[in-house]
Design a protein around this motif. Structure first.
Motif, mmCIF file in Angstrom:
data_model
loop_
_atom_site.group_PDB
_atom_site.id
_atom_site.type_symbol
_atom_site.label_atom_id
_atom_site.label_comp_id
_atom_site.label_asym_id
_atom_site.label_seq_id
_atom_site.Cartn_x
_atom_site.Cartn_y
_atom_site.Cartn_z
ATOM 1 N N ILE A 89 33.302 0.949 20.681
ATOM 2 C CA ILE A 89 33.037 2.372 20.469
ATOM 3 C C ILE A 89 33.623 2.806 19.120
ATOM 4 C CG2 ILE A 89 33.448 4.705 21.378
ATOM 5 C CD1 ILE A 89 33.855 2.944 24.130
ATOM 6 N N PHE A 90 32.743 3.259 18.255
ATOM 7 C CA PHE A 90 33.183 3.667 16.928
ATOM 8 C C PHE A 90 33.250 5.181 16.854
ATOM 9 C CE2 PHE A 90 31.419 -0.472 16.554
ATOM 10 C CZ PHE A 90 32.335 -1.123 15.736
ATOM 11 N N VAL A 91 34.384 5.685 16.453
ATOM 12 C CA VAL A 91 34.504 7.135 16.258
ATOM 13 C C VAL A 91 34.288 7.384 14.769
ATOM 14 C CG1 VAL A 91 35.919 9.176 16.566
ATOM 15 C CG2 VAL A 91 36.113 7.274 18.191
ATOM 16 N N THR A 92 33.123 7.936 14.457
ATOM 17 C CA THR A 92 32.705 8.049 13.056
ATOM 18 C C THR A 92 32.708 9.513 12.605
ATOM 19 O OG1 THR A 92 30.360 8.313 13.550
ATOM 20 C CG2 THR A 92 31.171 6.071 13.391
ATOM 21 N N SER A 93 32.233 9.716 11.398
ATOM 22 C CA SER A 93 32.125 11.086 10.866
ATOM 23 C C SER A 93 30.983 11.078 9.849
ATOM 24 C CB SER A 93 33.434 11.494 10.195
ATOM 25 O OG SER A 93 33.688 10.615 9.124
ATOM 26 N N ARG A 94 30.776 12.201 9.233
ATOM 27 C CA ARG A 94 29.727 12.313 8.217
ATOM 28 C C ARG A 94 29.936 11.234 7.128
ATOM 29 N NH1 ARG A 94 27.178 17.268 7.040
ATOM 30 N NH2 ARG A 94 28.671 18.224 8.432
ATOM 31 N N GLY A 95 28.835 10.676 6.655
ATOM 32 C CA GLY A 95 28.938 9.722 5.537
ATOM 33 C C GLY A 95 29.209 8.284 5.960
ATOM 34 N N LYS A 96 29.155 8.015 7.273
ATOM 35 C CA LYS A 96 29.455 6.651 7.730
ATOM 36 C C LYS A 96 28.186 5.892 8.112
ATOM 37 C CE LYS A 96 33.966 7.025 7.443
ATOM 38 N NZ LYS A 96 35.011 6.110 7.036
ATOM 39 N N GLY A 97 27.042 6.356 7.595
ATOM 40 C CA GLY A 97 25.762 5.741 7.948
ATOM 41 C C GLY A 97 25.731 4.237 7.674
ATOM 42 N N ALA A 98 26.297 3.831 6.540
ATOM 43 C CA ALA A 98 26.251 2.403 6.179
ATOM 44 C C ALA A 98 26.982 1.556 7.219
ATOM 45 C CB ALA A 98 26.884 2.197 4.798
ATOM 46 N N LEU A 99 27.990 2.144 7.819
ATOM 47 C CA LEU A 99 28.767 1.433 8.840
ATOM 48 C C LEU A 99 27.906 1.240 10.095
ATOM 49 C CD1 LEU A 99 31.582 0.343 9.665
ATOM 50 C CD2 LEU A 99 32.106 2.623 10.478
ATOM 51 N N GLU A 100 27.172 2.281 10.457
ATOM 52 C CA GLU A 100 26.305 2.179 11.639
ATOM 53 C C GLU A 100 25.195 1.145 11.381
ATOM 54 O OE1 GLU A 100 25.202 5.909 13.309
ATOM 55 O OE2 GLU A 100 27.216 6.735 13.134
ATOM 56 N N ASP A 101 24.629 1.191 10.172
ATOM 57 C CA ASP A 101 23.560 0.234 9.835
ATOM 58 C C ASP A 101 24.067 -1.205 9.871
ATOM 59 O OD1 ASP A 101 21.956 2.382 9.440
ATOM 60 O OD2 ASP A 101 21.978 2.291 7.246
ATOM 61 N N TYR A 102 25.312 -1.372 9.542
ATOM 62 C CA TYR A 102 25.860 -2.731 9.464
ATOM 63 C C TYR A 102 25.699 -3.480 10.795
ATOM 64 C CZ TYR A 102 29.098 -6.599 9.020
ATOM 65 O OH TYR A 102 29.635 -7.855 9.025
ATOM 66 N N PHE A 103 25.675 -2.752 11.889
ATOM 67 C CA PHE A 103 25.590 -3.415 13.196
ATOM 68 C C PHE A 103 24.156 -3.672 13.650
ATOM 69 C CE2 PHE A 103 29.849 -1.628 13.142
ATOM 70 C CZ PHE A 103 30.539 -2.818 13.303
ATOM 71 N N ASP A 104 23.179 -3.274 12.836
ATOM 72 C CA ASP A 104 21.801 -3.649 13.146
ATOM 73 C C ASP A 104 21.602 -5.128 12.871
ATOM 74 O OD1 ASP A 104 21.049 -1.141 13.835
ATOM 75 O OD2 ASP A 104 20.197 -0.616 11.889
ATOM 76 N N HIS A 105 20.698 -5.742 13.618
ATOM 77 C CA HIS A 105 20.314 -7.110 13.286
ATOM 78 C C HIS A 105 19.454 -7.058 12.025
ATOM 79 C CE1 HIS A 105 20.969 -8.847 17.570
ATOM 80 N NE2 HIS A 105 21.897 -7.975 17.246
ATOM 81 N N ALA A 106 19.336 -8.192 11.350
ATOM 82 C CA ALA A 106 18.532 -8.227 10.123
ATOM 83 C C ALA A 106 17.463 -9.306 10.256
ATOM 84 C CB ALA A 106 19.444 -8.484 8.925
ATOM 85 N N PRO A 107 16.419 -9.060 11.107
ATOM 86 C CA PRO A 107 15.454 -10.119 11.423
ATOM 87 C C PRO A 107 14.731 -10.681 10.197
ATOM 88 C CG PRO A 107 14.794 -7.991 12.349
ATOM 89 C CD PRO A 107 16.144 -7.808 11.791
ATOM 90 N N GLN A 108 14.429 -9.784 9.237
ATOM 91 C CA GLN A 108 13.702 -10.241 8.045
ATOM 92 C C GLN A 108 14.535 -11.245 7.255
ATOM 93 O OE1 GLN A 108 12.472 -6.770 5.958
ATOM 94 N NE2 GLN A 108 10.821 -7.847 4.905
ATOM 95 N N LEU A 109 15.792 -10.873 7.085
ATOM 96 C CA LEU A 109 16.733 -11.732 6.360
ATOM 97 C C LEU A 109 16.912 -13.055 7.105
ATOM 98 C CD1 LEU A 109 18.483 -11.454 3.849
ATOM 99 C CD2 LEU A 109 20.245 -10.381 5.243
ATOM 100 N N GLU A 110 16.994 -12.968 8.413
ATOM 101 C CA GLU A 110 17.179 -14.180 9.224
ATOM 102 C C GLU A 110 15.976 -15.123 9.075
ATOM 103 O OE1 GLU A 110 18.382 -13.522 13.297
ATOM 104 O OE2 GLU A 110 19.991 -12.155 12.705
ATOM 105 N N THR A 111 14.747 -14.545 9.132
ATOM 106 C CA THR A 111 13.537 -15.367 8.978
ATOM 107 C C THR A 111 13.531 -16.036 7.607
ATOM 108 O OG1 THR A 111 12.470 -13.605 10.223
ATOM 109 C CG2 THR A 111 11.013 -15.290 9.311
ATOM 110 N N GLU A 112 13.890 -15.268 6.607
ATOM 111 C CA GLU A 112 13.904 -15.770 5.227
ATOM 112 C C GLU A 112 14.875 -16.952 5.096
ATOM 113 O OE1 GLU A 112 11.884 -15.530 1.971
ATOM 114 O OE2 GLU A 112 11.545 -14.156 3.660
ATOM 115 N N LEU A 113 16.064 -16.792 5.636
ATOM 116 C CA LEU A 113 17.082 -17.848 5.545
ATOM 117 C C LEU A 113 16.633 -19.082 6.324
ATOM 118 C CD1 LEU A 113 20.369 -15.746 5.978
ATOM 119 C CD2 LEU A 113 19.544 -16.815 3.885
#
Ligand code: G1P
Length: 297
Positions: free
Chosen positions: A55-79
């Motif tokens: 559980i992450f307690v975030t605030s305004r401007g932390k979008g990049a942190l939330e995105d970081y936990f997404d999977h990256a299927p395109q990157l994975e396929t490429e690799l």
């Protein structure tokens, strides 16, 4: 048998002003220690300790942190296509199970206690771990895992603790020790950032906690403490008078204060030197640097 600790709170709402201008657009927790964001170290430590819900307690401007936990299927396929299996493994190791990550906003910067309180509905009537990602701990057995083992013996609230010099006590939560059993100490009081010369001991709280549901309940009082903020230390201290079940735990490992620039740099060097792919080149560079500094003196 104690109830298992499967949930962890990561307070990541801070503005990170010590790292301006970088933190104008990059959340501090995304800044990299060698090649992993700071937050990844805390996540890995929590996973090793058996945590399943993050559980992450975030605030305004932390979008990049939330995105970081997404999977990256395109990157994975490429690799995968390119046969870069090692990198693919590095990437896949950071993937989180769907539904394992939750975000709660802290709408106002009212202190660490308030940040933890913001996650209360996701915790309910369970023990919970709290990890402050600024504190990076290098240890053979990850610090939180050591604490979970200790908690399974004692129950109650367990806070990570470390001796600090006199001139540093005013920067920490400090334990007033009732009895010292070596790794574990039982605690008769806790003070957040005591004024110089008033500290009850040199045993400071480091950013790892295992807390009972009562501590989160104590936070409902919304009492302000040191610095005009709602302090987690005060909510834990209340448990000492109510149930006498707070323990300090001297963990085995080295802690780096990545909330400070000097600490971040020290951690970068230490973790760099520990990496087989960087050790030789970095070690040689540091030796040469020291030699040329000495020659110049
Ligand atoms: C927080 C806590 C403090 C603890 C410290 C550990 O303070 O309030 O009790 O000793 O983390 O890093 P902060 O560093 O956020 O001021």
């Amino acid at each position: 048998m104690q109830r298992k600790v499967t949930k962890a709170i990561f307070p990541v709402a801070g503005l990170g002003t010590r790292f301006l201008p970088a933190t104008k657009s990059v959340p501090k927790e995304i800044m990299t220690l060698v090649d992993r964001p700071l937050i990844q170290y805390a996540i890995d430590e929590a996973r090793a300790a058996g945590i399943k819900e993050f559980i992450f307690v975030t605030s305004r401007g932390k979008g990049a942190l939330e995105d970081y936990f997404d999977h990256a299927p395109q990157l994975e396929t490429e690799l995968e296509k390119k046969g870069k299996t090692e990198l693919l493994n590095v990437l896949q190791d950071t993937n989180m199970e769907s539904g394992a990550v939750a975000y709660v906003r802290q709408h106002k910067a009212k202190g660490l206690g308030h940040a933890v309180w913001c996650a209360r509905r996701l915790i309910g009537d369970e023990p919970v771990a709290v990890l402050l990602p600024d504190d990076v701990i290098d240890a053979d057995t990850p610090c939180l895992q050591q604490m979970v083992e200790a908690y399974e013996e004692t129950g109650g609230n367990v806070v990570a603790a470390m001796e600090v010099p006199d001139e540093k006590t005013s920067a920490y939560g400090i334990l007033d020790v009732a009895s010292d059993m070596g790794n574990m100490v039982s605690v008769k009081g806790m003070v957040e950032k005591p004024a110089p010369g008033t500290s009850p001991s040199n045993l400071a709280v480091i950013g790892r906690y295992i807390l009972t549901p009562q501590v989160l309940e104590n936070l409902n009082d919304m009492e302000t403490g040191a610095g005009g903020e709602i302090q987690l230390t005060d909510a834990i201290a209340k448990e000492i008078s109510a149930s006498d079940n707070v323990y300090g735990f001297r963990f085995r490992g080295q802690r780096f204060d990545c909330g400070s620039k000097a600490g971040f740099l020290q951690a970068t060097v230490a973790f760099g030197l520990a990496r087989p792919d960087l050790r030789d080149e970095l070690g040689l560079y540091l030796q040469e640097l020291m030699a040329s500094r000495q020659a110049a003196q």
